[in-house]
Design a protein around this motif. Structure first.
Motif, short mmCIF file in Angstrom:
data_model
loop_
_atom_site.label_atom_id
_atom_site.label_comp_id
_atom_site.label_asym_id
_atom_site.label_seq_id
_atom_site.Cartn_x
_atom_site.Cartn_y
_atom_site.Cartn_z
N SER A 109 2.46 4.72 -19.09
CA SER A 109 1.67 4.97 -17.89
C SER A 109 1.94 6.34 -17.32
O SER A 109 1.13 6.88 -16.57
CB SER A 109 1.94 3.90 -16.84
N SER B 212 1.79 15.69 -12.55
CA SER B 212 0.67 16.27 -13.29
C SER B 212 0.45 17.73 -12.89
O SER B 212 0.21 18.58 -13.74
CB SER B 212 -0.59 15.45 -13.03
N GLU C 13 9.49 9.84 -4.24
CA GLU C 13 8.60 10.13 -5.37
C GLU C 13 9.43 10.46 -6.62
O GLU C 13 9.08 10.04 -7.73
CB GLU C 13 7.67 11.28 -5.02
N TYR D 150 3.88 1.58 -1.24
CA TYR D 150 4.46 1.75 -2.57
C TYR D 150 3.42 2.33 -3.53
O TYR D 150 3.73 3.24 -4.32
CB TYR D 150 5.02 0.45 -3.13
N GLN D 151 2.19 1.83 -3.47
CA GLN D 151 1.13 2.36 -4.34
C GLN D 151 0.89 3.84 -4.04
O GLN D 151 0.71 4.64 -4.96
CB GLN D 151 -0.16 1.58 -4.13
N ASN D 152 0.91 4.21 -2.76
CA ASN D 152 0.68 5.61 -2.38
C ASN D 152 1.82 6.52 -2.88
O ASN D 152 1.57 7.63 -3.34
CB ASN D 152 0.54 5.74 -0.86
N LYS E 178 0.83 -1.20 0.00
CA LYS E 178 0.00 0.00 0.00
C LYS E 178 0.87 1.26 0.00
O LYS E 178 0.57 2.23 -0.70
CB LYS E 178 -0.94 -0.01 1.21
N LYS F 218 3.73 6.00 -5.46
CA LYS F 218 3.58 6.09 -6.91
C LYS F 218 2.44 7.03 -7.29
O LYS F 218 2.59 7.87 -8.19
CB LYS F 218 3.33 4.68 -7.48
N GLN F 219 1.33 6.95 -6.58
CA GLN F 219 0.18 7.81 -6.86
C GLN F 219 0.53 9.28 -6.59
O GLN F 219 0.24 10.15 -7.42
CB GLN F 219 -1.01 7.39 -6.00
N LYS F 220 1.16 9.57 -5.46
CA LYS F 220 1.51 10.95 -5.14
C LYS F 220 2.53 11.51 -6.13
O LYS F 220 2.48 12.68 -6.49
CB LYS F 220 2.04 11.04 -3.72
N LYS G 257 2.80 10.70 -9.31
CA LYS G 257 2.08 11.02 -10.55
C LYS G 257 1.24 12.30 -10.37
O LYS G 257 1.16 13.13 -11.29
CB LYS G 257 1.17 9.86 -10.95
N GLU G 258 0.62 12.47 -9.20
CA GLU G 258 -0.16 13.68 -8.95
C GLU G 258 0.72 14.92 -8.98
O GLU G 258 0.35 15.95 -9.56
CB GLU G 258 -0.86 13.59 -7.58
#
Length: 150
Positions: free
Chosen positions: A127, A95, A115, A83-85, A81, A87-89, A91-92
């Motif tokens: 991706s 962007s 990050e 690692y997913q967080n 979880k 990666k998500q942050k 990308k945010e």
């Protein structure tokens, strides 16, 4: 029955909160995942890539963290979880830096070390950057309609 619900809430509130992830632990997590990236995120069914192999790879990362006395005890679910967080942050933040909000305001936050490591890893991949020659739905779109009168 209300008393049983109250007891359940008291048990949840008594549960000890784990310490936050140290920035160094986050970087180490990303590095360990990168070492096993093809195994963890590659296509299933390829030679040497089964669900059992993927589970073993996450388990090895777990064992690395559980053997490290400086880091908190974390389970595999918390590690995946996190690692997913990260990666998500990442990308945010990428962007937000590429397409800033209009109307001024504060500059978007810079990515943390972990990050930035994720962004460097995913740079140039679809991706992260989209498909080359693909259609950008955020761009200007012109619609042409023909109306036939009978």
């Amino acid at each position: 029955m209300a008393e049983g619900q109250r007891e359940g809430r008291e048990e949840e509130s008594k549960r000890a909160r784990k310490s936050n992830w140290a920035p160094r632990d986050e970087v180490v997590l990303v590095e360990e995942v990168q070492k096993r990236e093809q195994l963890l995120f590659g296509k299933l069914g390829c030679p040497g890539r089964t669900v059992v192999d993927k589970t073993k790879a996450w388990n090895n990362i777990f064992l690395f963290f559980s053997g490290n006395p400086s880091s908190s005890r974390r389970n595999i679910i918390e590690i995946t979880k996190k690692y997913q967080n990260i990666k998500q942050k990442a990308k945010e933040k990428r962007s937000a830096a590429i397409t800033p909000k209009t109307g001024g305001g504060k500059r978007p936050p810079s990515p943390s070390a972990s990050e930035q490591l994720v962004l460097d890893t995913f740079e140039g991949r679809p991706s992260m950057c989209g498909l080359s020659g693909g259609f950008d739905t955020a761009g200007n779109i012109m619609y042409t309609f023909t109306i036939d009168y009978y």
